[in-house]
Design an enzyme around this catalytic site. Sequence first.
Site, PDB file in Angstrom:
ATOM      1  N   HIS A 147       7.076   5.725   1.400  1.00  0.00           N
ATOM      2  CA  HIS A 147       7.838   4.584   0.879  1.00  0.00           C
ATOM      3  C   HIS A 147       8.679   5.033  -0.322  1.00  0.00           C
ATOM      4  O   HIS A 147       9.823   4.627  -0.479  1.00  0.00           O
ATOM      5  CB  HIS A 147       6.897   3.471   0.411  1.00  0.00           C
ATOM      6  CG  HIS A 147       6.028   2.890   1.482  1.00  0.00           C
ATOM      7  ND1 HIS A 147       4.677   3.107   1.534  1.00  0.00           N
ATOM      8  CD2 HIS A 147       6.313   2.084   2.535  1.00  0.00           C
ATOM      9  CE1 HIS A 147       4.152   2.463   2.567  1.00  0.00           C
ATOM     10  NE2 HIS A 147       5.123   1.831   3.198  1.00  0.00           N
ATOM     11  N   SER A 159       0.143   3.962   5.371  1.00  0.00           N
ATOM     12  CA  SER A 159      -0.796   3.110   4.622  1.00  0.00           C
ATOM     13  C   SER A 159      -2.141   3.084   5.338  1.00  0.00           C
ATOM     14  O   SER A 159      -3.195   2.966   4.711  1.00  0.00           O
ATOM     15  CB  SER A 159      -0.256   1.687   4.510  1.00  0.00           C
ATOM     16  OG  SER A 159       1.041   1.709   3.954  1.00  0.00           O
ATOM     17  N   ALA A 191       0.870  -1.191   0.000  1.00  0.00           N
ATOM     18  CA  ALA A 191       0.000   0.000   0.000  1.00  0.00           C
ATOM     19  C   ALA A 191       0.900   1.231   0.000  1.00  0.00           C
ATOM     20  O   ALA A 191       0.814   2.105   0.868  1.00  0.00           O
ATOM     21  CB  ALA A 191      -0.967   0.000   1.182  1.00  0.00           C
TER      22      ALA A 191
HETATM   23  P1  AMP Z   1       5.456  -0.065   6.290  1.00  0.00           P
HETATM   24  O1  AMP Z   1       5.015  -0.449   4.922  1.00  0.00           O
HETATM   25  O2  AMP Z   1       4.454   0.747   7.044  1.00  0.00           O
HETATM   26  O3  AMP Z   1       5.987  -1.244   7.072  1.00  0.00           O
HETATM   27  O4  AMP Z   1       6.698   0.915   6.100  1.00  0.00           O
HETATM   28  C1  AMP Z   1       7.818   0.525   5.374  1.00  0.00           C
HETATM   29  C2  AMP Z   1       8.906   1.540   5.599  1.00  0.00           C
HETATM   30  O5  AMP Z   1       8.457   2.816   5.151  1.00  0.00           O
HETATM   31  C3  AMP Z   1       9.273   1.695   7.094  1.00  0.00           C
HETATM   32  O6  AMP Z   1      10.665   1.821   7.212  1.00  0.00           O
HETATM   33  C4  AMP Z   1       8.558   2.967   7.464  1.00  0.00           C
HETATM   34  O7  AMP Z   1       9.182   3.664   8.530  1.00  0.00           O
HETATM   35  C5  AMP Z   1       8.660   3.763   6.182  1.00  0.00           C
HETATM   36  N1  AMP Z   1       7.635   4.808   6.147  1.00  0.00           N
HETATM   37  C6  AMP Z   1       6.312   4.660   6.386  1.00  0.00           C
HETATM   38  N2  AMP Z   1       5.689   5.857   6.322  1.00  0.00           N
HETATM   39  C7  AMP Z   1       6.641   6.778   6.047  1.00  0.00           C
HETATM   40  C8  AMP Z   1       6.631   8.197   5.865  1.00  0.00           C
HETATM   41  N3  AMP Z   1       5.519   8.922   5.957  1.00  0.00           N
HETATM   42  N4  AMP Z   1       7.804   8.804   5.603  1.00  0.00           N
HETATM   43  C9  AMP Z   1       8.963   8.088   5.510  1.00  0.00           C
HETATM   44  N5  AMP Z   1       9.030   6.750   5.669  1.00  0.00           N
HETATM   45  C10 AMP Z   1       7.894   6.099   5.936  1.00  0.00           C
END
Ligand code: AMP
Length: 306
Positions: A60, A209, A55
């Site tokens: 990301h 997400s 998502a």
């Molecule tokens: P997730 O898909 O939520 O597990 O996130 C995957 C990676 O993206 C993790 O390292 C999160 O910290 C990073 N991430 C999620 N949201 C953000 C954002 N708004 N800004 C920067 N990195 C993000």
Amino acid sequence: MLSIQIPFNKLVLPPFGQFTITEVEIVKSPVAIRKKLLALTESKKKIGFVPTMGALHQGHESLVKRAVSENDITVVSIFVNPAQFNNPADFEKYPNNFENDVAQLRQLGCDYVFAPDTAEMYPQKPRVSISVPELQQQMEGRFRPGHFEGVSLVVAKLFHFVPARRVYFGQKDWQQYLIVRQLVTELAFDVEIVWVPTVRETDGLALSSRNLRLSSEGRKKAATLYQLLRMAQAELKNGAAVKTVKNMVQEAALQSGCADLEYFEVADRETLKPVERVEGDGATVSLFIAGYVEGIRLIDNIFLTE
Ligand code: AMP
């Protein structure tokens, strides 16, 4: 004359006017991705890795762009890891946007999407547990029992399957970044861990997400979490006591009626130990917040001095 048609989204224009066709390969098998990537490391290719749960949004994207710019090959994993969800409903409702994710990653110049099935990541019920007690006893670890054990286990597995030179994590999940950094050091994973600043909406709401599950009204309300962080930051910088600021944040959250706060914490950025009093310019202090908006749990953090 032979003409080859290339869909526009598969074209990346390099600076010297040549066309390069980028295609992203989707690999489901952990054994297969490891084999492919090991062959690339043998030919000295540097692999950048971005673990995600899909998502994908611009947060990301900024991690992926950084990985593409710093490495020869970029791998993004998309795996909604059941082991890190302490709340089954949150897991069930986690957004899934695989086709769009792949299209987005293709445009960004990602080379491999590693998208394993749960059965391949967890062929048996895990009997191994990794924990970093000092870093996980507060905040996310405290309110989401088992969450970081699930994160650490999946990250250790992912690092095993993806022999990366660098791996990218977001500041938004700062506690997660610190825990993974400790794991990398202690288990001697040969990978450099890089953090990337949080990407926000124009009103300050950190991209997530889970925001996809909010109504448009809920998204507006959710920006309150960031506003509370900024208010606390300003008060602390003006010399207000930590305890006073904590009370102010709780009070302001209640007054606004926008978010049900789970915690607001002022802590050292490296040790995550709560800070009772800000010393000097507070260069190592961070502010952390978690709360529910429309029943959806959101988190955010900022450094005191940015
Ligand atoms: P997730 O898909 O939520 O597990 O996130 C995957 C990676 O993206 C993790 O390292 C999160 O910290 C990073 N991430 C999620 N949201 C953000 C954002 N708004 N800004 C920067 N990195 C993000």
